[in-house]
Scaffold this active site. Structure first.
Site, PDB file in Angstrom:
ATOM      1  N   SER A 319      -4.653 -11.040  -3.604  1.00  0.00           N
ATOM      2  CA  SER A 319      -4.253 -10.230  -4.424  1.00  0.00           C
ATOM      3  C   SER A 319      -5.023 -10.179  -5.865  1.00  0.00           C
ATOM      4  O   SER A 319      -6.386 -10.260  -5.777  1.00  0.00           O
ATOM      5  CB  SER A 319      -2.883 -10.028  -4.794  1.00  0.00           C
ATOM      6  OG  SER A 319      -2.339  -8.812  -5.290  1.00  0.00           O
ATOM      7  N   ASP A 378      -2.288  -1.494   3.763  1.00  0.00           N
ATOM      8  CA  ASP A 378      -2.016  -1.907   2.210  1.00  0.00           C
ATOM      9  C   ASP A 378      -2.840  -1.057   0.980  1.00  0.00           C
ATOM     10  O   ASP A 378      -3.699  -0.826   1.361  1.00  0.00           O
ATOM     11  CB  ASP A 378      -2.722  -3.346   2.010  1.00  0.00           C
ATOM     12  CG  ASP A 378      -2.146  -4.182   0.915  1.00  0.00           C
ATOM     13  OD1 ASP A 378      -1.556  -3.854   0.045  1.00  0.00           O
ATOM     14  OD2 ASP A 378      -2.973  -5.379   0.869  1.00  0.00           O
ATOM     15  N   HIS A 419       1.231  -5.936   2.262  1.00  0.00           N
ATOM     16  CA  HIS A 419       0.453  -6.968   1.165  1.00  0.00           C
ATOM     17  C   HIS A 419       0.813  -8.274   1.631  1.00  0.00           C
ATOM     18  O   HIS A 419       0.251  -8.942   0.546  1.00  0.00           O
ATOM     19  CB  HIS A 419       0.785  -6.236  -0.144  1.00  0.00           C
ATOM     20  CG  HIS A 419      -0.125  -6.805  -1.213  1.00  0.00           C
ATOM     21  ND1 HIS A 419      -1.554  -6.720  -1.334  1.00  0.00           N
ATOM     22  CD2 HIS A 419       0.070  -7.531  -2.403  1.00  0.00           C
ATOM     23  CE1 HIS A 419      -1.838  -7.176  -2.167  1.00  0.00           C
ATOM     24  NE2 HIS A 419      -0.889  -7.939  -2.958  1.00  0.00           N
TER      25      HIS A 419
END
Length: 500
Positions: A319, A378, A419
């Site tokens: 991320s 995602d 995610h």
């Protein structure tokens, strides 16, 4: 989301504040910050649950686990499925023997993880020397193991932060390394450039500006060095964990990506990156240098220490950490790594777009190789969007996974699950190729997936976990963890001084 780039001079520097004023306006530590966020989203979950008719559905096994998680560790909770929400069960759940299912619900497989062979002759290809040509689809078994291994390094970065959210330079931090062959040499801190008003900085909704974001580790096991064919330096970075980091994430304007390695060519000045990521990377804290300075200094020291050896530099992150990993690789490949002739590679998980096409071209030209592991469902890798923000471009090669291919996850798994880092590692472990089913001989335990994403795991496996009396509510079997981590037996744990 902001669409205008803020001038670097306004975003990278804050007015000088007297020490006494800083002390009086200091935000509470991250521990209190995360605790208050947890209470906030627990209350939201209770409100949603109370508004749901009692006869709608039966409670989902393991729902208490999802309440234990801090939603800002991955995505805001409005993107996650609410407690008690109806889920579509996949009627085509694969047949699996009870014995195999019990094995997958153990912390580690009884016969150990998938074996890792000697990769000394092929490590440069696995490290991206030729852009992973011919290795991604179908996925080469050795590359699969390398990606899973680097994903576990990122998980250790999350664990280090959560074991001591208030860690600052000068404090101690415990890094639960996945492999005893590596030694942590330095913690890494990132500082938000967001300046809060005094009244808000002292509120419980704020967090400290400088937080532990990752670490640098080096392989110091002679046997592992021989197996890998080189000495590996790993830089691992976690994703977003605080509100201030989220505030930086949405500053999507492009700013010039200038560093000490800036090329003299006219095209070099065209390289631009997302304002928020650049600020986190380049902003210094009150008592610590910037993340950029920390990384360059430590990598330079290690390259000098192991001068004359075959050394590689691997940057890995999830991320926000994936975006920072690309910035780090770009700077190292254009500076200290290039001078030491050490190849630089990035293994990123669920990373957003970082910069424009000129920046992507500069990363490639400097020799950094980037492999982006992406789940097709995602939402994060799609941001910042190319419209209405023209200019953003992906960097490097993509390994595209599909969470619907997993026999363990629900086909309608929510955005937070898609995610989730453990979900990413799970998908990599089972990936054979884009036209192949999930690997039926995958050995990675699904216990952590069940604990982290119980509401998104198919009911068959949740029921089996319940039958095995596996604790799913984040109790005594998950000490000191807000992520619901399951520490693997035999995993190394290093305590490092947070000094810079």
């Amino acid at each position: 989301m902001s669409t205008a780039a803020a001038p670097p001079s306004l975003t990278l520097h804050r007015p000088a504040v007297p020490a006494a004023a800083r002390a009086s306006a200091a935000a509470p530590g991250n521990t209190a910050h995360l605790s208050n966020l947890d209470k906030l989203f627990r209350n939201r979950g209770a409100a949603v649950e109370s508004a749901t008719p009692a006869t709608a559905v039966e409670p989902v096994v393991g729902a208490r686990t999802r309440r234990r998680q801090h939603p800002l560790l991955r995505l805001p909770s409005f993107l996650a499925r609410a407690r008690g929400e109806a889920l579509r069960e996949d009627p085509a759940a694969p047949a699996m023997s009870p014995r195999r299912l019990e094995r997958l619900l153990q912390p580690v497989a009884p016969d150990g993880p998938s074996p890792r062979g000697n990769i000394a002759a092929a490590w440069r290809r696995l490290h991206g020397e030729d852009g992973w040509r011919g290795l991604l689809d179908p996925l080469h078994p050795d590359l699969r193991r390398e990606i899973v291994r680097y994903g576990e390094f990122v998980d250790a970065a999350y664990g280090a932060f959560l074991s001591c959210p208030d860690a600052e330079p000068g404090h101690r931090a415990r890094v639960p390394l996945p492999a005893a062959a590596y030694r942590v040499t330095a913690p890494l801190f990132a500082t938000s450039s967001v300046g809060l008003p005094t009244w808000l900085a002292a509120a419980a909704c704020a967090a400290q500006r400088t937080s532990l974001v990752g670490y640098v580790a080096v392989c110091d096991s002679p046997a592992e060095v021989r197996r890998m064919g080189r000495r590996d330096i790993v830089i691992a970075l976690r994703g977003t964990c605080t509100v201030l980091e989220w505030a930086e994430n949405v500053r999507a304007g492009l700013v010039p990506a200038t560093d000490s390695n800036a090329d003299a060519s006219p095209d070099a000045s065209k390289a631009k990156v997302e304002c928020g990521f650049w600020n986190i990377y380049k902003t210094a804290g009150d008592r610590s240098p910037s993340l950029s300075e920390m990384v360059v200094s430590e990598v330079r020291r290690l390259l000098d220490q192991y001068k004359g050896e075959e050394v590689s530099i691997t940057v890995t992150g999830h991320s926000l950490g994936a975006a920072l990993a690309v910035l780090i690789a770009d700077e190292l490949a254009g500076g200290v790594a290039r001078r030491a002739k050490a190849p630089v590679a990035v293994f990123s998980f669920g990373g957003p777009r970082v910069g424009n096409r000129a920046f992507a071209a500069r990363v490639e030209a400097r020799g950094a190789r980037v492999l982006r592991v992406v789940n097709a469902h995602d939402v994060v890798p799609r941001f910042p969007p190319s419209l209405p923000l023209p200019g953003y471009a992906d960097v490097g090669r993509e390994l595209r996974l599909d969470s619907r291919a997993s026999p363990f996850l629900r086909p309608d798994a929510d955005a937070a699950c898609c995610h989730d880092l453990e979900a990413y590692i799970h998908l990599v472990d089972g990936f054979l190729g884009s036209h192949c089913p999930f690997r039926d001989n995958a050995k990675r335990s699904i216990l952590r997936l069940v604990k982290n994403q119980g509401g998104n795991v198919k009911q068959l496996y949740m029921s089996k976990a319940k039958d095995m009396r596996i604790q799913l509510d984040g109790g005594a079997d998950m000490p000191g963890s807000m992520l619901g981590r399951v520490d693997m037996p035999g995993a190394a744990s290093t305590v490092v001084e947070c000094v810079h």
